[in-house]
Design an enzyme around this catalytic site. Structure first.
Site, PDB file in Angstrom:
ATOM      1  N   VAL A  36     -31.587   9.057  36.372  1.00  0.00           N
ATOM      2  CA  VAL A  36     -32.025   9.939  37.460  1.00  0.00           C
ATOM      3  C   VAL A  36     -33.428   9.583  37.918  1.00  0.00           C
ATOM      4  O   VAL A  36     -33.709   9.487  39.117  1.00  0.00           O
ATOM      5  CB  VAL A  36     -31.961  11.418  37.018  1.00  0.00           C
ATOM      6  CG1 VAL A  36     -32.601  12.328  38.070  1.00  0.00           C
ATOM      7  CG2 VAL A  36     -30.523  11.833  36.765  1.00  0.00           C
TER       8      VAL A  36
ATOM      9  N   THR B  38     -31.428  18.377  34.725  1.00  0.00           N
ATOM     10  CA  THR B  38     -30.460  19.474  34.664  1.00  0.00           C
ATOM     11  C   THR B  38     -30.845  20.401  33.521  1.00  0.00           C
ATOM     12  O   THR B  38     -30.860  19.989  32.360  1.00  0.00           O
ATOM     13  CB  THR B  38     -29.042  18.931  34.463  1.00  0.00           C
ATOM     14  OG1 THR B  38     -28.728  18.039  35.538  1.00  0.00           O
ATOM     15  CG2 THR B  38     -28.031  20.062  34.423  1.00  0.00           C
TER      16      THR B  38
ATOM     17  N   PHE C 180     -27.723  15.551  42.571  1.00  0.00           N
ATOM     18  CA  PHE C 180     -26.263  15.567  42.627  1.00  0.00           C
ATOM     19  C   PHE C 180     -25.767  14.133  42.801  1.00  0.00           C
ATOM     20  O   PHE C 180     -25.090  13.802  43.772  1.00  0.00           O
ATOM     21  CB  PHE C 180     -25.782  16.454  43.773  1.00  0.00           C
ATOM     22  CG  PHE C 180     -26.200  17.891  43.633  1.00  0.00           C
ATOM     23  CD1 PHE C 180     -25.463  18.776  42.856  1.00  0.00           C
ATOM     24  CD2 PHE C 180     -27.349  18.360  44.245  1.00  0.00           C
ATOM     25  CE1 PHE C 180     -25.857  20.102  42.701  1.00  0.00           C
ATOM     26  CE2 PHE C 180     -27.750  19.694  44.108  1.00  0.00           C
ATOM     27  CZ  PHE C 180     -27.001  20.555  43.338  1.00  0.00           C
TER      28      PHE C 180
ATOM     29  N   PHE D 248     -11.710  14.589  43.173  1.00  0.00           N
ATOM     30  CA  PHE D 248     -11.556  15.073  41.796  1.00  0.00           C
ATOM     31  C   PHE D 248     -10.149  15.622  41.521  1.00  0.00           C
ATOM     32  O   PHE D 248      -9.979  16.498  40.691  1.00  0.00           O
ATOM     33  CB  PHE D 248     -12.628  16.111  41.461  1.00  0.00           C
ATOM     34  CG  PHE D 248     -14.009  15.509  41.377  1.00  0.00           C
ATOM     35  CD1 PHE D 248     -14.503  15.037  40.179  1.00  0.00           C
ATOM     36  CD2 PHE D 248     -14.789  15.385  42.513  1.00  0.00           C
ATOM     37  CE1 PHE D 248     -15.755  14.454  40.105  1.00  0.00           C
ATOM     38  CE2 PHE D 248     -16.042  14.804  42.455  1.00  0.00           C
ATOM     39  CZ  PHE D 248     -16.534  14.336  41.246  1.00  0.00           C
TER      40      PHE D 248
ATOM     41  N   ALA E 184      -5.396  12.520  38.476  1.00  0.00           N
ATOM     42  CA  ALA E 184      -4.999  12.784  37.088  1.00  0.00           C
ATOM     43  C   ALA E 184      -5.321  11.587  36.203  1.00  0.00           C
ATOM     44  O   ALA E 184      -5.286  10.442  36.649  1.00  0.00           O
ATOM     45  CB  ALA E 184      -3.508  13.100  37.017  1.00  0.00           C
ATOM     46  N   GLY E 185      -5.645  11.862  34.945  1.00  0.00           N
ATOM     47  CA  GLY E 185      -5.977  10.776  34.033  1.00  0.00           C
ATOM     48  C   GLY E 185      -6.158  11.284  32.617  1.00  0.00           C
ATOM     49  O   GLY E 185      -5.563  12.284  32.217  1.00  0.00           O
TER      50      GLY E 185
ATOM     51  N   CYS F  56     -22.928  14.189  32.248  1.00  0.00           N
ATOM     52  CA  CYS F  56     -23.126  15.459  32.959  1.00  0.00           C
ATOM     53  C   CYS F  56     -22.071  16.516  32.639  1.00  0.00           C
ATOM     54  O   CYS F  56     -22.396  17.572  32.093  1.00  0.00           O
ATOM     55  CB  CYS F  56     -23.155  15.201  34.466  1.00  0.00           C
ATOM     56  SG  CYS F  56     -24.569  14.234  35.010  1.00  0.00           S
TER      57      CYS F  56
ATOM     58  N   ARG G 193     -21.198   7.562  27.465  1.00  0.00           N
ATOM     59  CA  ARG G 193     -21.369   8.879  26.855  1.00  0.00           C
ATOM     60  C   ARG G 193     -20.149   9.757  27.122  1.00  0.00           C
ATOM     61  O   ARG G 193     -19.734   9.913  28.260  1.00  0.00           O
ATOM     62  CB  ARG G 193     -22.638   9.549  27.386  1.00  0.00           C
ATOM     63  CG  ARG G 193     -23.928   8.917  26.861  1.00  0.00           C
ATOM     64  CD  ARG G 193     -25.156   9.462  27.551  1.00  0.00           C
ATOM     65  NE  ARG G 193     -25.280   8.974  28.924  1.00  0.00           N
ATOM     66  CZ  ARG G 193     -26.317   9.227  29.714  1.00  0.00           C
ATOM     67  NH1 ARG G 193     -27.315   9.974  29.263  1.00  0.00           N
ATOM     68  NH2 ARG G 193     -26.360   8.734  30.940  1.00  0.00           N
TER      69      ARG G 193
END
Length: 429
Positions: free
Chosen positions: A11, A121, A152, A249, A252-253, A260, A327
């Site tokens: 960031v 954040t 964002f 978004f 499917a997966g 985040c 991560r």
């Protein structure tokens, strides 16, 4: 105006580069001398398309510099962005120790008015805590304001998002601070929401939690699609055309990951709990996400009868394409589960490494997808890198022990893979 960005991670570096691109003079500050030396040489210490070119451009333009001298940097700049990490602590709450250290450093080194803008954040109420930490650390009393300006950025598309944001959120209780932040963004054309710091902090958490909810929703719907013989891609397209829902978004997966969504949803749930509020929908979002990779592994196990002593190729380690961020990546959970059932695992990713805790495990690192698939009994696709669509799958079929494809991102064409001779299984199709 001269801007100081404290923290040169994902960031912070992106923030510094974009403000330099806007024409401001920017200093990036970090205590990690290795990172700073790399940046001074024009080398990015993480993978993100477009940023390294911008880094070299502004190192030459003179708009950008980097330092480890915190006292001098704080003294010389009146607008300071806090962009340090807020990882999840053992209890799931955001760890604010880095934010606190920065606040105390600012208080100690302040020599005149400073505007401190938190871009990390953070939980609701952090602006008040930063204000208190700065005041407590001041040797001499100097005026300052603390505001919130959450980021964002989508990993893999950070530069696009930073230069063309869909909104700017400013959480400020002071007119002077609001005016200065609006001046910083004067060249950006997008909606601007000016609100209180607490509201701005909650907007960030609520945004990420909502996106995580969409992912878990379509993943749970995919499980039903499998039972009904319906293709989840068609369902996602049909519902996504409704402007109230939108198409983003709804892919499917095997679940979401990254730096985040997992920690922000966890932190929001803990914030709700601390305020005697139940967010049962978000609790289910987490539950679906934690089990989604197991849903795909059930299909692998059913096809192979056992995973023990089977060679499984895993394509993709990053939690999403165009980043090296591992991560909370679903691929790591897949690998861990495979190893626990005594499978032989080979892996390939174009840029991402293995999780450190997996480095000591019996995993074969492959230099190419072809190496990973050699003599494999199945392949599990975990990250939708474009390179996987360019693979010669006819050739791959011939070098595998068994041509079994488990597409955890539904990125390959099922009809094509089956025509080649693969047993193809996606999620919800």
């Amino acid at each position: 105006m001269n801007i100081l960005v404290i923290g040169t991670g994902y960031v912070g570096t992106t923030t510094a580069l974009v403000f330099a691109e806007m024409g401001w003079n920017v200093t990036g500050l970090d205590t990690d001398s290795l990172k700073i030396n790399q940046l001074k040489q024009g080398n990015l210490h993480f993978y993100e398309p477009g940023l390294e070119e911008l880094l070299r451009k502004h190192m030459q333009s003179g708009h950008l510099q980097f330092t480890t001298d915190k006292d001098q940097a704080i003294n010389n700049n009146d607008i300071i962005f806090i962009c340090v990490g807020t990882p999840s602590g053992p209890d799931g709450n955001a760890d604010l120790s880095y934010v606190q250290q920065v606040a105390e450093d600012i208080g100690h080194a302040s020599n005149r008015y400073k505007l401190i803008i938190n871009k990390s954040t953070v939980p609701v109420g952090t602006q008040e805590r930063v204000t208190s930490w700065i005041k407590s650390a001041q040797i001499e009393s100097h005026p300052f304001d603390v505001a919130s300006n959450p980021e964002f950025l989508r990993e893999g598309k950070a530069l696009i998002d930073a230069l063309n944001p869909d909104r700017i959120i400013i959480g400020s209780n002071h007119e002077r601070a609001t005016h200065l932040i609006l001046t910083l963004y004067q060249s950006v054309n997008c909606p601007v929401v000016v609100t209180t710091p607490r509201t701005a902090e909650l907007i960030k958490y609520a945004s990420n939690a909502f996106l995580a909810t969409k992912i878990s929703y379509i993943n749970e719907m995919a499980r039903l699609c499998d039972k009904l013989g319906v293709h989840v891609k068609d369902v996602a397209e049909g519902i996504g055309l409704d402007p109230r829902i939108g198409q983003s978004f709804l892919q499917a997966g095997i679940g979401y990951g990254g730096s985040c969504f997992p920690k922000d949803v966890s932190a929001l749930l803990l914030t709700a709990k601390a305020n005697d509020t139940e967010l049962s929908l978000l609790e289910k979002v987490v539950s679906v996400n934690q089990t989604q990779h197991l849903y795909l592994l059930d299909k692998v196990r059913e096809r192979l009868e056992t995973l023990a002593h089977k060679k499984i190729a895993v394509l993709g380690l990053a939690f999403k394409p165009e980043t090296d961020d591992i991560r909370e990546a679903p691929a790591s959970r897949v690998i861990q589960s495979l190893l626990s059932e005594q499978a032989y695992v080979s892996v390939f990713d174009p840029v991402a490494p293995l999780e450190p805790y997996l480095l000591q495990q019996p995993i074969t690192w492959s230099a190419t997808p072809e190496d990973a698939l050699q003599h494999a009994d199945a392949v599990i696709l975990c990250t939708e890198w474009a390179i996987y669509q360019q693979i010669d799958w006819v050739q791959m079929k011939n070098i595998m022990n068994q041509p079994n494809m488990f597409d955890g991102r539904n990125m390959l064409e099922a009809t094509l893979m089956k025509s080649i001779g693969f047993y193809y299984q996606g999620i919800g199709c």
